[in-house]
Scaffold this motif. Structure first.
Motif, PDB file in Angstrom:
ATOM      1  N   GLY A 142      73.794  98.121  33.647  1.00 15.84           N
ATOM      2  CA  GLY A 142      72.620  99.748  33.820  1.00 15.84           C
ATOM      3  C   GLY A 142      73.676 101.024  33.494  1.00 15.84           C
ATOM      4  N   LEU A 143      72.816 102.188  34.217  1.00 18.12           N
ATOM      5  CA  LEU A 143      72.758 103.329  33.971  1.00 18.12           C
ATOM      6  C   LEU A 143      74.068 103.571  34.863  1.00 18.12           C
ATOM      7  CD1 LEU A 143      72.280 106.365  32.199  1.00 18.12           C
ATOM      8  CD2 LEU A 143      70.041 106.122  33.433  1.00 18.12           C
ATOM      9  N   MET A 144      73.719 103.243  35.748  1.00 12.17           N
ATOM     10  CA  MET A 144      75.025 103.907  36.954  1.00 12.17           C
ATOM     11  C   MET A 144      75.415 102.992  38.122  1.00 12.17           C
ATOM     12  SD  MET A 144      75.233 106.974  38.555  1.00 12.17           S
ATOM     13  CE  MET A 144      72.714 107.632  38.139  1.00 12.17           C
ATOM     14  N   THR A 185      73.480  93.543  25.631  1.00 13.60           N
ATOM     15  CA  THR A 185      72.593  94.235  26.559  1.00 13.60           C
ATOM     16  C   THR A 185      71.844  93.327  27.461  1.00 13.60           C
ATOM     17  OG1 THR A 185      70.889  93.486  25.807  1.00 13.60           O
ATOM     18  CG2 THR A 185      71.491  95.453  24.701  1.00 13.60           C
ATOM     19  N   ASP A 186      72.261  92.232  28.344  1.00 11.03           N
ATOM     20  CA  ASP A 186      71.834  92.041  29.653  1.00 11.03           C
ATOM     21  C   ASP A 186      72.935  91.107  30.254  1.00 11.03           C
ATOM     22  OD1 ASP A 186      72.955  89.685  28.261  1.00 11.03           O
ATOM     23  OD2 ASP A 186      71.990  88.182  27.691  1.00 11.03           O
ATOM     24  N   GLY A 187      74.608  91.741  29.935  1.00  8.99           N
ATOM     25  CA  GLY A 187      74.944  91.045  30.589  1.00  8.99           C
ATOM     26  C   GLY A 187      76.006  90.251  30.779  1.00  8.99           C
ATOM     27  N   SER A 188      75.046  89.401  29.337  1.00  5.89           N
ATOM     28  CA  SER A 188      76.018  88.661  29.149  1.00  5.89           C
ATOM     29  C   SER A 188      77.569  88.918  28.526  1.00  5.89           C
ATOM     30  CB  SER A 188      75.972  87.430  28.297  1.00  5.89           C
ATOM     31  OG  SER A 188      75.749  88.102  27.435  1.00  5.89           O
ATOM     32  N   GLU A 191      58.175 108.550  25.133  1.00  8.01           N
ATOM     33  CA  GLU A 191      58.036 107.143  26.113  1.00  8.01           C
ATOM     34  C   GLU A 191      59.071 107.287  26.939  1.00  8.01           C
ATOM     35  OE1 GLU A 191      55.944 104.698  24.987  1.00  8.01           O
ATOM     36  OE2 GLU A 191      55.186 105.282  23.309  1.00  8.01           O
ATOM     37  N   ALA A 192      58.960 106.669  27.759  1.00  2.00           N
ATOM     38  CA  ALA A 192      59.668 106.907  29.087  1.00  2.00           C
ATOM     39  C   ALA A 192      60.993 105.970  28.794  1.00  2.00           C
ATOM     40  CB  ALA A 192      59.464 105.979  29.736  1.00  2.00           C
ATOM     41  N   VAL A 193      61.745 106.380  28.345  1.00  3.18           N
ATOM     42  CA  VAL A 193      63.257 105.389  27.958  1.00  3.18           C
ATOM     43  C   VAL A 193      63.929 105.224  29.536  1.00  3.18           C
ATOM     44  CG1 VAL A 193      65.740 106.012  26.931  1.00  3.18           C
ATOM     45  CG2 VAL A 193      63.646 107.001  25.903  1.00  3.18           C
ATOM     46  N   PHE A 194      64.104 105.736  30.586  1.00  5.46           N
ATOM     47  CA  PHE A 194      65.157 105.465  31.704  1.00  5.46           C
ATOM     48  C   PHE A 194      63.776 104.842  32.592  1.00  5.46           C
ATOM     49  CE2 PHE A 194      67.042 108.570  29.773  1.00  5.46           C
ATOM     50  CZ  PHE A 194      68.600 108.378  29.220  1.00  5.46           C
ATOM     51  N   SER A 195      63.984 104.517  33.122  1.00  5.98           N
ATOM     52  CA  SER A 195      63.928 103.704  35.109  1.00  5.98           C
ATOM     53  C   SER A 195      63.927 105.547  35.659  1.00  5.98           C
ATOM     54  CB  SER A 195      63.858 102.925  35.973  1.00  5.98           C
ATOM     55  OG  SER A 195      63.432 101.758  34.696  1.00  5.98           O
ATOM     56  N   SER A 245      64.064  99.785  38.274  1.00 10.25           N
ATOM     57  CA  SER A 245      64.060  98.726  38.017  1.00 10.25           C
ATOM     58  C   SER A 245      65.759  98.558  37.591  1.00 10.25           C
ATOM     59  CB  SER A 245      64.334  98.788  36.216  1.00 10.25           C
ATOM     60  OG  SER A 245      64.764  99.712  35.235  1.00 10.25           O
ATOM     61  N   SER A 246      66.543  97.596  37.550  1.00  9.02           N
ATOM     62  CA  SER A 246      68.003  96.664  37.479  1.00  9.02           C
ATOM     63  C   SER A 246      68.072  97.574  36.286  1.00  9.02           C
ATOM     64  CB  SER A 246      67.675  95.048  36.804  1.00  9.02           C
ATOM     65  OG  SER A 246      66.800  94.460  37.607  1.00  9.02           O
ATOM     66  N   SER A 247      67.507  98.005  35.113  1.00 11.14           N
ATOM     67  CA  SER A 247      68.285  99.133  34.274  1.00 11.14           C
ATOM     68  C   SER A 247      69.228 100.204  34.494  1.00 11.14           C
ATOM     69  CB  SER A 247      67.146  98.949  33.266  1.00 11.14           C
ATOM     70  OG  SER A 247      65.814 100.325  33.271  1.00 11.14           O
ATOM     71  N   MET A 248      68.747 100.726  36.121  1.00  8.81           N
ATOM     72  CA  MET A 248      69.425 101.614  36.056  1.00  8.81           C
ATOM     73  C   MET A 248      71.106 101.536  36.835  1.00  8.81           C
ATOM     74  SD  MET A 248      65.500 102.809  38.388  1.00  8.81           S
ATOM     75  CE  MET A 248      66.286 104.448  39.468  1.00  8.81           C
TER      76      MET A 248
END
Length: 521
Positions: A115-117, A292-295, A80-84, A90-93
């Protein structure tokens, strides 16, 4: 001692969802907080190279240790693609950004999520810093390169022995990361066509390359080539992680070993917002727990006897400058915030003839050090283009030995923010001009074609702000405070001396922890 399943705790086992990012504690949940256990406690801020080293060595020394990591943890998957990626962004990056900022990615609005960066933009420079369990080891290119001795010694204090690093600490890190050069069968495969073309050009110009030690897992790369694993490294994925875990990042060595001591717990999605000294000794660390949604789930204050800063150059420096200027740590050195640099990072492109390959694989396999022939000394490395679309272009990454261009981080009382105050685009020019001049030489000789324009004003390797030997002693003990340590990229004097810095960051952290633990802190 409790038996700990390291793969389960670090979420590295196959399955369990694709992104599977949670706020769950990793490791022994009572390792740090159990009031019935005597002895000193330590907090480590950050879980990248230096934070991972600290977690392991403190855990082995019997120190109850809490690692605070603002980013998420990710479970790798063979299918599976874990990362965008840059091809499906995507925003998750990105870490709480309003727009995507990355070379080759359209600057479009996105959701503000953890996100990741993190991309910090200031005065002519864009700076990238990771946010994940494993930190920069998850997103870096895998290059494990020592700087040339003469430039290391020109930049670092005399008391930091290159010979000792070469004899003891570089080999130790290399063993932990299991670094190797590219095997010939992989080098000869289709996704490495661009790498062979790069090496051919370099030989033709009289600048032969040498193989790069890298922490890519070549068995997983072979699995991708054989169709047994979802393609990741072989299709140019790296800058935002490898979904199949093709890099031996610290979530696959240092951190599971730290957790297995039973003395270490890792809290993901836990962002440190401030630090201060306590009246009775030790330190208070202000944190906010994120969803995980940033809240924001909660805010709290943790106390510790020992505090290790491993949040990376920008964020360690910001914490310390803010603490000094607000009176939370008023005795910090005036050197905090100074001698910051980009490690001389630059990206350039050039054309090539011949077959292109269907994809360009991400692992860098070769490097050449150009000692002053094209301006300032510069190391050039075979790189890749994830979105090359079959066009005959080669990417080249370079790190120059820039001894002069530095910036300073200062506190703005009006906004209560720490900003890079005295940098502008002119300070990027020497590091960018050297590889451009080299590429132009190849074009002029007919060895390479003219490539597309390169992005400017970008660094993936922010360094400095808490310089070794000035803001700290020679092992990272922060001057003015007992039990406070900086052990990450912030201690490097703006430039590592002609190499990707991760290897030296980890080696210096190993050296620091050896000394700190042996001396009783």
């Amino acid at each position: 001692m409790t038996v700990i399943d390291r793969r389960r705790l670090l979420g590295l086992a196959v399955g369990g969802g694709v992104t599977a990012a949670t706020t769950a504690v990793i490791g022994n949940p009572s390792a740090f907080a159990d009031s019935n256990v005597s002895g000193r406690r330590a907090i480590v801020i950050g879980s990248g190279f230096s934070g991972s080293v600290a977690a392991l060595r403190l855990g082995q020394a019997g120190i109850r240790t809490l690692v605070l990591e603002r980013g998420q943890r990710y479970r790798y998957s063979p299918t599976e693609a874990v990362f965008s990626t840059e091809l499906n962004p995507s925003s998750s990056m990105f870490w709480f950004q309003d727009t995507m900022i990355w070379p080759g990615v359209p600057e479009t609005p996105i959701d503000r999520v953890p996100g990741l960066m993190q991309i910090v933009v200031a005065n002519g420079i864009e700076m990238a810093c990771a946010a994940a369990v494993g930190g920069g080891s998850v997103v870096y290119a895998g290059c494990t390169v020592q700087p040339p001795r003469k430039y290391f010694e020109a930049l670092f204090p005399a008391g930091v022995s290159y010979s000792e690093l070469d004899r003891v600490y570089y080999p130790r890190v290399r063993r932990m990361l299991n670094t190797q050069t590219v095997p010939d069968d992989i080098y000869r495969s289709d996704p490495f066509t661009h790498a062979r073309a790069y090496d051919d050009q370099m030989r033709a110009a009289g600048f032969p390359t040498t193989p790069v030690m890298t922490d890519f897992n070549w068995d997983k790369v072979r699995g991708e080539l054989a169709g047994k694993l979802r393609p990741s490294a072989t299709v140019g994925e790296s800058s935002f992680g490898n979904s199949d875990g093709a890099k031996n990042d610290t979530t696959q060595n240092y951190l599971p070993a730290a957790v297995s001591t039973g003395n270490v717990q890792i809290n993901p999605l836990t962002e440190v917002t401030g630090i201060r000294s306590c009246k009775g000794g030790g330190y208070a660390v202000e944190v906010r727990q994120l969803a995980t949604d940033g809240s924001v789930v909660s805010t709290r204050e943790l106390t510790t006897d020992l505090l290790f800063l491993a949040a990376g150059s920008i964020n360690t420096t910001r914490l310390l400058v803010a603490a000094r200027e607000t009176g939370a740590l008023p005795n910090l050195s005036a050197a905090i915030g100074s001698n910051w640099g980009t490690n001389g990072d630059a990206f350039t492109f050039r054309g090539f003839s011949g077959p292109t390959g269907a994809t360009q694989a991400a692992p860098c396999v070769s490097t050449t050090f150009l000692d002053g022939n094209f301006g300032i000394p510069v190391r050039v490395e075979n790189w890749w283009l994830i979105n090359f679309n079959g066009t005959p272009n080669l990417a080249q990454f370079s790190v120059a030995v820039d001894m002069d261009n530095r910036g300073t981080w200062t506190y703005d009382r009006a906004t209560a923010q720490v900003n890079l105050a005295d940098w502008d685009a002119s300070k990027n020019v020497p590091a960018e001009a050297a590889p451009i001049a080299f590429n132009q030489m190849l074009v002029d000789k007919g060895i390479a074609g003219q490539g597309p324009p390169a992005p400017t004003g970008i660094t993936a390797h922010p360094l400095g702000g808490c310089e070794l030997g000035k803001a700290t002693d020679l092992y990272g003990r922060v001057k003015g405070y007992k039990g406070l340590y900086a052990i990450d990229a912030s201690v490097i004097p703006g430039n590592v001396g002609g190499a990707n810095p991760s290897f030296t960051i980890a080696a210096l952290a190993e050296r620091a922890l050896d000394n700190i633990i042996a001396a009783g802190f």
